[in-house]
Design an enzyme around this catalytic site. Structure first.
Site, PDB file in Angstrom:
ATOM      1  N   ARG A 125      -1.234   4.602  -0.522  1.00 34.66           N
ATOM      2  CA  ARG A 125      -2.333   4.584  -1.501  1.00 34.66           C
ATOM      3  C   ARG A 125      -3.070   5.936  -1.613  1.00 34.66           C
ATOM      4  O   ARG A 125      -3.741   6.348  -0.672  1.00 34.66           O
ATOM      5  CB  ARG A 125      -3.320   3.497  -1.100  1.00 34.66           C
ATOM      6  CG  ARG A 125      -4.195   2.996  -2.228  1.00 34.66           C
ATOM      7  CD  ARG A 125      -5.008   1.853  -1.690  1.00 34.66           C
ATOM      8  NE  ARG A 125      -5.605   1.048  -2.760  1.00 34.66           N
ATOM      9  CZ  ARG A 125      -6.124  -0.161  -2.566  1.00 34.66           C
ATOM     10  NH1 ARG A 125      -6.127  -0.696  -1.374  1.00 34.66           N
ATOM     11  NH2 ARG A 125      -6.652  -0.834  -3.565  1.00 34.66           N
ATOM     12  N   ARG A 140       1.175  15.749  -5.629  1.00 36.15           N
ATOM     13  CA  ARG A 140      -0.052  15.065  -6.023  1.00 36.15           C
ATOM     14  C   ARG A 140      -1.269  15.648  -5.285  1.00 36.15           C
ATOM     15  O   ARG A 140      -2.358  15.715  -5.839  1.00 36.15           O
ATOM     16  CB  ARG A 140       0.056  13.548  -5.815  1.00 36.15           C
ATOM     17  CG  ARG A 140      -1.115  12.761  -6.391  1.00 36.15           C
ATOM     18  CD  ARG A 140      -0.853  11.267  -6.492  1.00 36.15           C
ATOM     19  NE  ARG A 140      -0.056  10.907  -7.654  1.00 36.15           N
ATOM     20  CZ  ARG A 140      -0.554  10.611  -8.863  1.00 36.15           C
ATOM     21  NH1 ARG A 140      -1.850  10.614  -9.068  1.00 36.15           N
ATOM     22  NH2 ARG A 140       0.242  10.306  -9.866  1.00 36.15           N
ATOM     23  N   THR A 166       4.226  11.594 -11.346  1.00 38.97           N
ATOM     24  CA  THR A 166       4.412  13.001 -11.731  1.00 38.97           C
ATOM     25  C   THR A 166       5.896  13.319 -11.929  1.00 38.97           C
ATOM     26  O   THR A 166       6.238  14.344 -12.490  1.00 38.97           O
ATOM     27  CB  THR A 166       3.799  13.956 -10.689  1.00 38.97           C
ATOM     28  OG1 THR A 166       4.373  13.676  -9.409  1.00 38.97           O
ATOM     29  CG2 THR A 166       2.292  13.773 -10.611  1.00 38.97           C
ATOM     30  N   PHE A 192       0.808  -1.234   0.000  1.00 37.88           N
ATOM     31  CA  PHE A 192       0.000   0.000   0.000  1.00 37.88           C
ATOM     32  C   PHE A 192       0.836   1.277   0.000  1.00 37.88           C
ATOM     33  O   PHE A 192       0.383   2.316   0.474  1.00 37.88           O
ATOM     34  CB  PHE A 192      -0.991  -0.008   1.185  1.00 37.88           C
ATOM     35  CG  PHE A 192      -1.669  -1.327   1.403  1.00 37.88           C
ATOM     36  CD1 PHE A 192      -2.539  -1.830   0.439  1.00 37.88           C
ATOM     37  CD2 PHE A 192      -1.428  -2.095   2.530  1.00 37.88           C
ATOM     38  CE1 PHE A 192      -3.152  -3.068   0.608  1.00 37.88           C
ATOM     39  CE2 PHE A 192      -2.032  -3.339   2.705  1.00 37.88           C
ATOM     40  CZ  PHE A 192      -2.896  -3.828   1.741  1.00 37.88           C
ATOM     41  N   GLU A 238       7.294   1.149  -0.502  1.00 37.13           N
ATOM     42  CA  GLU A 238       7.844   1.785  -1.700  1.00 37.13           C
ATOM     43  C   GLU A 238       9.265   2.282  -1.441  1.00 37.13           C
ATOM     44  O   GLU A 238      10.155   2.076  -2.252  1.00 37.13           O
ATOM     45  CB  GLU A 238       6.946   2.940  -2.152  1.00 37.13           C
ATOM     46  CG  GLU A 238       7.430   3.583  -3.450  1.00 37.13           C
ATOM     47  CD  GLU A 238       6.465   4.585  -4.043  1.00 37.13           C
ATOM     48  OE1 GLU A 238       5.289   4.632  -3.614  1.00 37.13           O
ATOM     49  OE2 GLU A 238       6.872   5.333  -4.950  1.00 37.13           O
ATOM     50  N   GLU A 290      -5.221   2.909  -6.659  1.00 37.73           N
ATOM     51  CA  GLU A 290      -5.407   4.033  -5.740  1.00 37.73           C
ATOM     52  C   GLU A 290      -6.786   4.698  -5.801  1.00 37.73           C
ATOM     53  O   GLU A 290      -7.368   5.000  -4.752  1.00 37.73           O
ATOM     54  CB  GLU A 290      -4.322   5.097  -5.994  1.00 37.73           C
ATOM     55  CG  GLU A 290      -2.947   4.653  -5.567  1.00 37.73           C
ATOM     56  CD  GLU A 290      -1.883   5.620  -6.038  1.00 37.73           C
ATOM     57  OE1 GLU A 290      -1.351   6.364  -5.215  1.00 37.73           O
ATOM     58  OE2 GLU A 290      -1.584   5.635  -7.251  1.00 37.73           O
ATOM     59  N   ALA A 322       1.968   4.274  -7.876  1.00 36.80           N
ATOM     60  CA  ALA A 322       1.188   5.199  -8.691  1.00 36.80           C
ATOM     61  C   ALA A 322       0.130   4.457  -9.516  1.00 36.80           C
ATOM     62  O   ALA A 322      -0.261   4.930 -10.586  1.00 36.80           O
ATOM     63  CB  ALA A 322       2.100   6.041  -9.586  1.00 36.80           C
TER      64      ALA A 322
END
Lengths: 779, 169
Positions: free
Chosen positions: A340, A308, A440, A226, A230, A720, A509
Site C-alpha cells: 500500500r 513511484r 505507471t 495490501f 500482488e 493507498e 494501484a
C-alpha cells in the site's frame, strides 16, 4: 447513486459462512503441502538427500527443483526468482523443497528427515553494505528539473540530512494460501488468495509447463492483501500446483504465520540522503534527493516501486529545481514487494522531513511552510515530471481542515502544556497527500468484464478485479445496479475467475474500481443497447399509435420505459424472458483502458497519472519523555474521494489506510539478525496497531462537492493515499520530541519512531542541550 | 496416539466426541466439526481470529486443548444468528461498515459478545479493551468499536433479535 450499503459479503462474514481458501470443503483425498525453506541468507547447496523423508509415514510426495516439469521460475517482471532453489540460496526463507502428506504433522515430521549440506557464503544484509559492494540490482535512474546545483548555491539556507524508512510486514489476517485441484489431462484449477489471478495463472502454467488455457485461477476473496498478494501469492499457488501435479490429488498450502513472515517480502526499506535550499520565508528553491531502496534478493516490483517513490517525493509541493537519483540495491533478504503506497510513502517521507526541518530552522510553524509551498491553482502547478496538477483541492482542504481541527487554538494550548510539563510533551502536525492514480506501467491501465443477465431478471457480474476487503465487489454491485436501473439484490458479483475474464491486471494501484467499474459499465451499455432496440419493438407492436425510438429507452427503478411516454414501460424481470424469446444475447463482455495518460520512462516526463487523489490530516500526540511511550490523542482527517460511491466503505478505507500507516511510522519494526534471519517473525515481536493504539478522538470526513471528471460515477480511488496521512502522526511525535529541547535542535528521527527510538532521540537532544550550556558557561 | 472421549455443548448442541488429547479447540472446531467460521490467524494466541466463548468468556481457541472443554459450553460465530435472525451485534456490524475483509470479524464478534454479555452499556474504553486482543489490519478499528458500542443490548436477549432487512444471500 452514493449509497451506504454494507459490504456485499457482510452477512456471510458476520455469520461465519464466508469462505476463504482454508475453509473450502475438503475432499477425502486432500493433501496438505508444506514448504521447506533455507535457514541461510546466502549459501551454496553442496548436496541434499530426500530419501529418508520420502519414506516417512503419510508422505505422498517430496519435490525438489529437479521435479519441476516446466521452468523453475516465478519472477513476475524479471525472471530472477527460482520456484525452488537449485544450486544456491540467496535469502533465509527461500523455498527449497515441497512436501505433501495427509496431515501437517506428517509434513513437519518428514521435514526433519531432509538432509542438506551447505557452504556458507558472504551475505549482504543492509543497504549500506550493498552500496559499499556496489551490488546494484539495475541501472540507477534520475529525474531532473531546472538546475539544482546552481539553485543550491544561490539559496539563502541549505539543509542536508539522512532519513531511513523501515520495512513493514503486510500482516494480512489470512496468510498466503492456495488450493490446487487436478482436472482432466493437463487441466488444473487453483483457488488462490491472489490480487493478480492472471499472473498467478501465467506463473503456474510456466512451472507446470502447460499453457494458460489449461489453468484456471479463481479468487473468491482474500483475508486482506495490501500489496502482499500482488506478486507473492503466485509462489504459494505454484507450490501447491506442483504438488497437485506430482500426486494427482488436491493439495492445499496455507503458510503458518511465522513462515509467511519469514518467507515473503516486505515494504522496501529506504535510505534517503537529502539536500534542500530555501529562502528566508521558507519557500523551497531546490531539492536534491538520493533514494536508495533495499530490493532484497530479486527484482519483483522493486523498479516500479522506486519509480513511484521518485514520482511522489514532491508530495503536494512545487519544487522548482529538483534532482532525484534513485538506486535499487540487491541484498540477501526476501524480495521486497508491493505494499500500500508502493514507494509513495517513502518518497513523501523525504519531502515532509525537509519541510519539517525548514520550519525548525526558521522558527516557524511547519503548517505555514507547507501552505506556502503547495502546488498553485494557476501557476506553480507542474510537477517535476511534467504533469499539471489539475483539480487541485489542497487549498480548499487546508482551509477546511485548519478550521475544523481548531489547529491554531490547539497549537497555543499545546505550547502552554509543554511549558508547564517537563516530562510530558505534546506534539501537533498537519500533512497533506497528493497521490497519482494509475499504474505507471501504462499498459496495465486496462480492465475487462463479463456481464450475464438471466431470464429471471437477475444479473451476474464478472470482472477482473479481486476482493480483498476493500469493498470493490460492493462498489461494482452498486455500479452495475445503477447502470442497469435495477435494485441491488438482483446483482451478484461472481468470484474472480481467469476463465471468465482473461488477461487482466492486478487489483492494485488503488485503481480496482476505476478500471473494472468502467469495464462493467461498458458491458452494460452494450447490453442496454441490445435490450433497448427490442423493447422499443415490443412497445411499438403492442401499440402502434405512437412510436418509441430505442434512444428514448431508459432503465430505472427495475423498469424499462420510454422516457417520452412514461406509460410505455415493462418490468425489468418481465422483459428478460421476452429478450430470450426474441433471440437477444443477454451476455456481454466489457472493456476499458484509461485515456490520456502518456509516460516516457526514459525521459522521466509526461502524464503518468489519470488524476490525483488528495487528503490532509492533523495528528496530536502525547509523548512520555521518560519512557518514550506515545498516546495518540486526536486525529482529524479530510479526504478526497470525488463523489463517493459508498461513503461507509470509503471512510473505512481512509481510517484503515491511515492506521496502517501509523503502524509503519510507530510500532512496526522489522529486525534481522547478523545472519540474515528475521527476528520479528511473529505477532509476539512484530506489533501492528491494536484498538488501543488508534486516536482517542478520531474524526474522519470526506471532502464534499468535488466530482471527479472522467471516472466511474465521478468517484475517486481511495485505497493507498490515506496511508501517507500517517506522516502527520510521525511528525507530531517529532514535534513533541523537539519540544523537550524547546525546538532548538533537530531531533535524530527516522521511520519507525518506536518508543525506544523516541527515548534515544530525547536523550540525544538532552546531551546536545547540556553540551551547549556547558560550552556557554565556559565562554 | 491414545484417544479420549469428551462431552461438549457447542452452539447449544451437546456432542460426544472421541479426540486425540493434543488436539486444540481450534482444530476440533475447524477440522473435526467443519465449523470454519472460527479463523486460524497465528496459532499462538496473538491475533484473536480464533476467539470463541468458553462458558461465556472469550478465549483464543488455538490456546485451549480440546480435552479441556469436556463438560463445558462453547459458542462460535455460527451460534450467534438463529436462522435468518441476526443478533443486534451482527446487525450493528453491518450498519457501521465494520466488515472489511471479514477475516477478523468472527473473532471480533465473539470478543464483543463476551463483553456485551456482562456489560449492557459499555463505554468506548471498555470496548477498545475488550477487542484489544483482536487484530484487524483493514479497518483502523473505529467502525468496529462504534458497532459494538452502539449495540448496547445483550445479544443473549433473543427477544431483541430482529430480522435484518437485507435478504440472506
Amino acid at each position: 447513486m452514493s449509497q451506504q450499503i454494507p459490504h456485499e459479503s457482510a452477512i456471510l462474514h458476520v455469520t461465519g459462512e464466508a469462505r476463504y481458501i482454508d475453509d473450502l470443503p475438503a475432499s477425502d483425498n486432500l493433501l496438505l503441502g508444506r514448504v521447506v525453506y533455507s535457514p541461510h541468507a546466502h549459501a551454496r547447496i553442496i548436496s541434499f538427500d530426500l530419501l529418508k523423508a520420502r519414506k516417512a509415514p503419510g508422505v505422498v510426495a517430496i519435490l525438489s527443483f529437479k521435479d519441476i516439469p516446466g521452468h523453475n521460475q516465478m519472477g513476475p517482471v524479471v525472471k530472477d526468482e527460482p520456484c525452488l532453489a537449485e544450486t544456491q540460496v540467496t535469502f533465509a526463507g527461500q523455498a527449497m523443497f515441497l512436501i505433501a502428506a495427509a496431515s501437517d504433522a506428517q509434513c513437519r515430521a518428514a521435514e526433519k528427515l531432509i538432509e542438506v549440506k551447505y557452504e556458507l557464503l558472504d551475505s549482504i544484509l543492509s543497504i549500506e553494505d550493498a552500496i559499499e559492494k556496489n551490488n546494484l540490482l539495475g541501472p540507477p535512474r534520475t529525474m531532473n528539473r531546472g538546475d539544482a546545483d546552481t539553485a543550491m548555491k544561490n539559496s539563502p539556507h541549505v539543509i542536508k540530512g539522512e532519513l531511513r524508512t523501515g520495512a513493514a510486514e503486510h500482516w494480512y489476517l489470512e496468510s498466503q494460501a492456495a488450493l490446487s485441484v487436478p482436472g482432466e489431462g493437463p487441466e488444473i484449477t487453483v483457488y488462490s488468495s491472489s490480487q493478480n489471478p492472471t499472473e498467478t495463472q501465467a506463473v503456474v502454467g510456466e512451472v507446470l509447463g502447460i499453457k494458460k488455457k489449461d489453468v484456471v485461477v479463481e479468487v473468491r476473496r482474500m483475508g486482506g492483501a495490501f500489496g502482499g498478494k500482488e506478486t507473492q501469492a503466485n509462489h504459494t499457488a505454484c507450490w501447491s500446483a506442483l504438488l497437485c501435479r506430482a500426486t494427482g490429488r488436491p493439495v492445499k498450502i496455507r503458510l503458518f504465520r511465522d513462515d509467511d513472515m519469514i518467507m515473503t517480502g516486505k515494504r522496501h526499506r529506504f535510505l534517503i540522503r537529502y539536500e534542500a535550499g530555501f529562502d528566508d520565508e521558507g519557500k523551497i528553491r531546490v531539492v536534491k534527493l538520493e533514494l536508495n531502496s533495499d530490493a532484497g534478493a530479486a527484482a519483483d516490483l522493486s523498479f516500479a516501486i522506486m519509480e513511484r517513490a521518485m514520482l511522489h517525493c514532491d508530495n503536494s509541493y512545487f519544487v522548482p529545481n529538483m534532482a532525484v537519483l534513485a538506486r535499487v540495491w540487491k541484498t540477501n533478504l526476501p524480495s521486497n514487494t508491493a505494499f500500500r503506497g508502493f514507494g509513495g510513502p517513502q518518497g513523501m517521507a523525504a519531502i515532509e522531513t525537509i519541510i519539517d526541518r525548514i520550519a525548525r530552522v526558521l522558527h516557524k510553524d511547519s503548517l505555514d511552510i507547507r501552505k506556502m509551498n503547495f502546488y498553485g491553482l494557476g501557476d506553480n502547478n507542474v510537477t517535476h515530471y511534467g504533469q499539471v496538477v489539475e483539480n487541485n483541492h489542497l487549498h480548499t482542504m487546508y482551509d477546511q481542515l485548519v478550521k475544523s481541527s481548531e489547529y491554531a487554538t490547539r497549537r497555543k494550548s499545546i505550547e502552554e502544556f509543554n511549558q508547564a510539563n517537563e516530562f510530558y510533551k505534546k506534539g501537533l502536525a498537519l500533512t497533506p497527500v497528493k497521490f497519482g492514480i494509475s499504474f505507471t506501467t501504462t499498459h496495465l491501465n486496462q480492465a475487462g468484464a463479463l456481464v450475464n443477465i438471466y431470464n429471471d431478471g437477475t444479473v451476474l457480474v464478472n470482472h477482473g478485479g479481486t476482493e480483498m476487503g476493500q469493498g470493490l465487489h460492493t462498489k461494482i454491485q452498486q455500479i452495475a445496479a445503477a447502470e442497469l436501473g435495477v435494485s441491488i439484490d438482483r446483482v451478484r458479483v461472481n468470484a474472480t475467475n481467469t476463465s471468465k475474464v482473461p488477461n487482466t491486471s492486478a487489483t492494485a494501484a488503488s485503481s480496482g474500481t476505476d478500471l473494472n467499474g468502467m469495464a462493467v459499465k461498458n458491458a452494460i451499455e452494450i447490453l442496454k443497447d441490445r435490450i433497448s432496440a427490442t423493447v422499443a419493438i415490443l412497445f411499438n407492436e403492442k401499440d402502434a399509435s405512437v412510436t418509441t425510438d430505442k434512444i428514448e429507452i431508459v432503465f430505472e427503478n427495475d423498469f424499462i420505459s420510454d422516457a417520452k411516454h412514461l406509460d410505455r414501460r415493462i418490468g425489468f424481470a418481465e422483459a428478460m424472458p421476452q429478450m430470450v424469446l426474441r433471440q437477444v444475447s443477454l451476455s456481454s463482455t466489457g472493456y476499458y483502458r484509461t485515456p490520456g495518460i502518456k509516460w516516457d520512462k526514459t525521459k522521466g516526463w509526461g502524464k503518468p497519472f489519470h488524476y490525483y487523489a488528495f487528503g490532509m490530516a492533523v495528528s496530536e500526540v502525547l509523548v512520555d519523555a521518560l519512557t518514550g511511550a506515545v498516546k495518540f490523542l486526536r486525529a482529524d482527517i479530510l479526504h478526497d474521494v470525488g463523489d463517493s460511491i459508498n461513503p461507509g466503505i470509503d471512510i473505512g478505507q481512509v481510517e484503515g489506510g491511515f492506521i496502517q500507516g501509523v503502524g509503519w511510522v510507530t510500532t512496526e519494526e522489522i529486525k534481522w539478525d547478523a545472519t540474515g534471519n528475521l527476528m520479528t517473525h511473529s505477532p509476539d515481536t512484530y506489533k501492528i496497531p491494536t484498538a488501543q493504539d488508534i486516536p482517542l478522538d478520531f474524526r474522519v470526513a470526506l471532502l464534499q462537492g468535488v466530482p471527479n471528471p472522467d471516472v466511474i460515477r465521478k468517484s475517486k480511488a481511495v485505497a493507498e493515499p490515506p496511508l501517507m496521512l500517517s506522516l502527520s502522526t510521525w511528525l507530531a511525535i517529532k514535534d513533541a520530541v523537539s519540544a523537550t529541547a524547546n525546538h532548538e535542535f533537530e531531533p535524530d528521527f527516522s521511520i519507525p519512531a518506536t518508543n525506544e527510538i523516541i527515548l534515544l532521540s530525547i536523550e540525544k537532544l538532552k546531551h546536545r542541550k547540556k553540551a551547549r550550556t556547558s560550552h556557554q558557561m565556559l565562554e | 496416539m491414545k484417544t479420549i472421549a469428551i462431552k461438549v455443548t457447542i452452539n447449544k448442541k451437546q456432542q460426544q466426541l472421541v479426540i486425540k488429547p493434543n488436539l486444540t479447540l481450534l482444530d476440533l472446531l475447524r477440522e473435526e466439526l467443519g465449523l470454519t467460521g472460527t479463523k486460524c490467524g497465528c496459532e499462538i494466541g496473538e491475533c484473536g481470529a480464533c476467539t470463541v466463548l468458553l462458558n461465556g468468556q472469550a478465549v483464543n481457541s488455538c490456546l485451549v486443548l480440546a480435552p479441556q472443554v469436556d463438560g463445558q459450553e462453547i459458542v462460535t460465530v455460527e451460534g450467534l444468528a438463529v436462522g435468518n435472525l441476526l443478533t443486534p451485534l451482527q446487525d450493528s456490524f453491518l450498519d457501521h461498515d465494520a466488515v472489511h475483509c471479514g477475516f477478523c470479524t468472527p473473532g471480533m464478534l465473539m470478543s464483543a459478545q463476551g463483553l456485551l454479555d456482562h456489560s449492557l452499556d459499555p463505554t468506548e474504553s471498555d470496548v477498545r479493551t475488550a477487542i484489544s486482543g483482536n487484530l484487524c489490519r483493514c479497518s483502523g478499528y473505529q467502525q468496529i468499536v462504534d458497532a459494538i458500542k452502539d449495540t448496547k443490548v445483550s445479544v443473549n436477549d433473543t427477544n431483541k433479535a430482529r430480522i435484518h432487512t437485507e435478504k440472506r444471500t
